[in-house]
Design a protein around this motif. Structure first.
Motif, mmCIF file in Angstrom:
data_model
loop_
_atom_site.group_PDB
_atom_site.id
_atom_site.type_symbol
_atom_site.label_atom_id
_atom_site.label_comp_id
_atom_site.label_asym_id
_atom_site.label_seq_id
_atom_site.Cartn_x
_atom_site.Cartn_y
_atom_site.Cartn_z
ATOM 1 N N PRO A 55 0.832 -1.212 0.000
ATOM 2 C CA PRO A 55 0.000 0.000 0.000
ATOM 3 C C PRO A 55 0.865 1.261 0.000
ATOM 4 O O PRO A 55 0.559 2.225 -0.680
ATOM 5 C CB PRO A 55 -0.804 -0.107 1.298
ATOM 6 C CG PRO A 55 -0.734 -1.544 1.688
ATOM 7 C CD PRO A 55 0.569 -2.057 1.149
ATOM 8 N N LEU A 56 1.943 1.235 0.752
ATOM 9 C CA LEU A 56 2.877 2.359 0.814
ATOM 10 C C LEU A 56 4.212 1.895 0.253
ATOM 11 O O LEU A 56 4.731 0.858 0.670
ATOM 12 C CB LEU A 56 3.067 2.823 2.263
ATOM 13 C CG LEU A 56 1.812 3.249 3.016
ATOM 14 C CD1 LEU A 56 2.136 3.528 4.484
ATOM 15 C CD2 LEU A 56 1.204 4.480 2.361
ATOM 16 N N ARG A 68 -5.915 1.477 -4.292
ATOM 17 C CA ARG A 68 -5.114 2.694 -4.104
ATOM 18 C C ARG A 68 -5.924 3.985 -4.110
ATOM 19 O O ARG A 68 -5.759 4.792 -3.206
ATOM 20 C CB ARG A 68 -3.999 2.739 -5.139
ATOM 21 C CG ARG A 68 -2.846 1.860 -4.728
ATOM 22 C CD ARG A 68 -1.509 2.347 -5.277
ATOM 23 N NE ARG A 68 -0.455 1.513 -4.709
ATOM 24 C CZ ARG A 68 -0.053 0.381 -5.233
ATOM 25 N NH1 ARG A 68 -0.577 -0.066 -6.338
ATOM 26 N NH2 ARG A 68 0.906 -0.307 -4.652
ATOM 27 N N LYS A 71 -7.710 4.219 -0.986
ATOM 28 C CA LYS A 71 -6.832 3.999 0.163
ATOM 29 C C LYS A 71 -7.431 2.965 1.122
ATOM 30 O O LYS A 71 -7.604 3.219 2.315
ATOM 31 C CB LYS A 71 -6.531 5.309 0.892
ATOM 32 C CG LYS A 71 -5.561 6.203 0.166
ATOM 33 C CD LYS A 71 -5.137 7.332 1.063
ATOM 34 C CE LYS A 71 -3.927 8.029 0.474
ATOM 35 N NZ LYS A 71 -3.428 9.064 1.374
ATOM 36 N N LEU A 116 -0.463 2.326 8.314
ATOM 37 C CA LEU A 116 -1.399 2.615 7.224
ATOM 38 C C LEU A 116 -2.444 3.650 7.660
ATOM 39 O O LEU A 116 -2.760 4.570 6.907
ATOM 40 C CB LEU A 116 -2.071 1.327 6.735
ATOM 41 C CG LEU A 116 -1.157 0.382 5.962
ATOM 42 C CD1 LEU A 116 -1.862 -0.937 5.681
ATOM 43 C CD2 LEU A 116 -0.682 1.019 4.671
ATOM 44 N N TRP A 121 -5.023 5.518 5.357
ATOM 45 C CA TRP A 121 -5.615 4.311 4.776
ATOM 46 C C TRP A 121 -6.635 3.697 5.718
ATOM 47 O O TRP A 121 -6.525 3.821 6.940
ATOM 48 C CB TRP A 121 -4.528 3.274 4.490
ATOM 49 C CG TRP A 121 -3.713 3.593 3.282
ATOM 50 C CD1 TRP A 121 -2.786 4.584 3.162
ATOM 51 C CD2 TRP A 121 -3.763 2.934 2.018
ATOM 52 N NE1 TRP A 121 -2.245 4.578 1.897
ATOM 53 C CE2 TRP A 121 -2.832 3.574 1.179
ATOM 54 C CE3 TRP A 121 -4.489 1.865 1.536
ATOM 55 C CZ2 TRP A 121 -2.617 3.174 -0.126
ATOM 56 C CZ3 TRP A 121 -4.280 1.461 0.232
ATOM 57 C CH2 TRP A 121 -3.341 2.116 -0.583
ATOM 58 N N ARG A 146 -15.490 5.191 0.675
ATOM 59 C CA ARG A 146 -14.285 6.023 0.585
ATOM 60 C C ARG A 146 -14.216 6.763 -0.751
ATOM 61 O O ARG A 146 -13.581 7.806 -0.852
ATOM 62 C CB ARG A 146 -13.032 5.168 0.757
ATOM 63 C CG ARG A 146 -12.944 4.424 2.059
ATOM 64 C CD ARG A 146 -12.224 5.077 3.138
ATOM 65 N NE ARG A 146 -10.884 5.491 2.802
ATOM 66 C CZ ARG A 146 -9.996 5.833 3.714
ATOM 67 N NH1 ARG A 146 -10.300 5.759 4.986
ATOM 68 N NH2 ARG A 146 -8.811 6.248 3.380
#
Length: 155
Positions: A55-56, A68, A71, A116, A121, A146
């Motif tokens: 994710p990061l 992505r 998030k 996260l 996230w 989201r």
């Protein structure tokens, strides 16, 4: 050879026997049945995602599904490896090593969640024994929520 009855584990190996070593090597770290089922259900709802992705970029940990733009990071945790409070059974052989490993996995999971969240996230964690239908609905709902935020246009 591991099939040879005279076979011994290599120096420094944690395997207690050739059979145990084969068994441990066969355990998947990705593309497990629960993961594939949840992914198939989420995909059928029209959502697209990255599989086994970071994710990061600076975090050396991967999520099972990564959305992505929204998030959202999804993890489907195995009951044994992540210490499920309902199904985890401590090992009978080499218990010090394996219990310590599971404890470190749990600590790493909490650290990953916090990192996260700090980066904005949403982290969703499910156990492998949970209903795939329920998990996939939760994922779809979270991603949709989201994506639809006032003042934000997202695809």
């Amino acid at each position: 050879m591991p099939d040879d009855p005279q076979w011994e584990a290599p120096e420094g190996s944690w395997a207690s026997s050739a059979a145990r070593r084969r068994n441990m090597q066969a355990i998947r770290s990705r593309d497990t049945k629960p993961e594939k089922l949840i992914r198939r259900l989420v995909h059928a709802q029209g959502l697209r995602y990255r599989v086994a992705a970071r994710p990061l970029p600076d975090l050396r940990r991967t999520a099972d599904m990564v959305f992505r733009p929204a998030k959202v990071a999804v993890f489907i945790d195995g009951c044994y490896w992540h210490g499920c409070p309902e199904h985890y059974v401590p090992p009978k052989t080499n218990s010090g090593y394996w219990s310590g490993k599971v404890l470190r996995n749990m600590e790493r999971d909490r650290d990953t969640d916090q990192r996260l969240r700090d980066a904005g996230w949403l982290v969703l964690r499910f156990w492998e024994h949970e209903s795939a239908e329920v998990c996939s609905l939760a994922v779809c709902r979270a991603v949709a929520d989201r994506r639809i935020q006032p003042g934000k246009v997202s695809r």
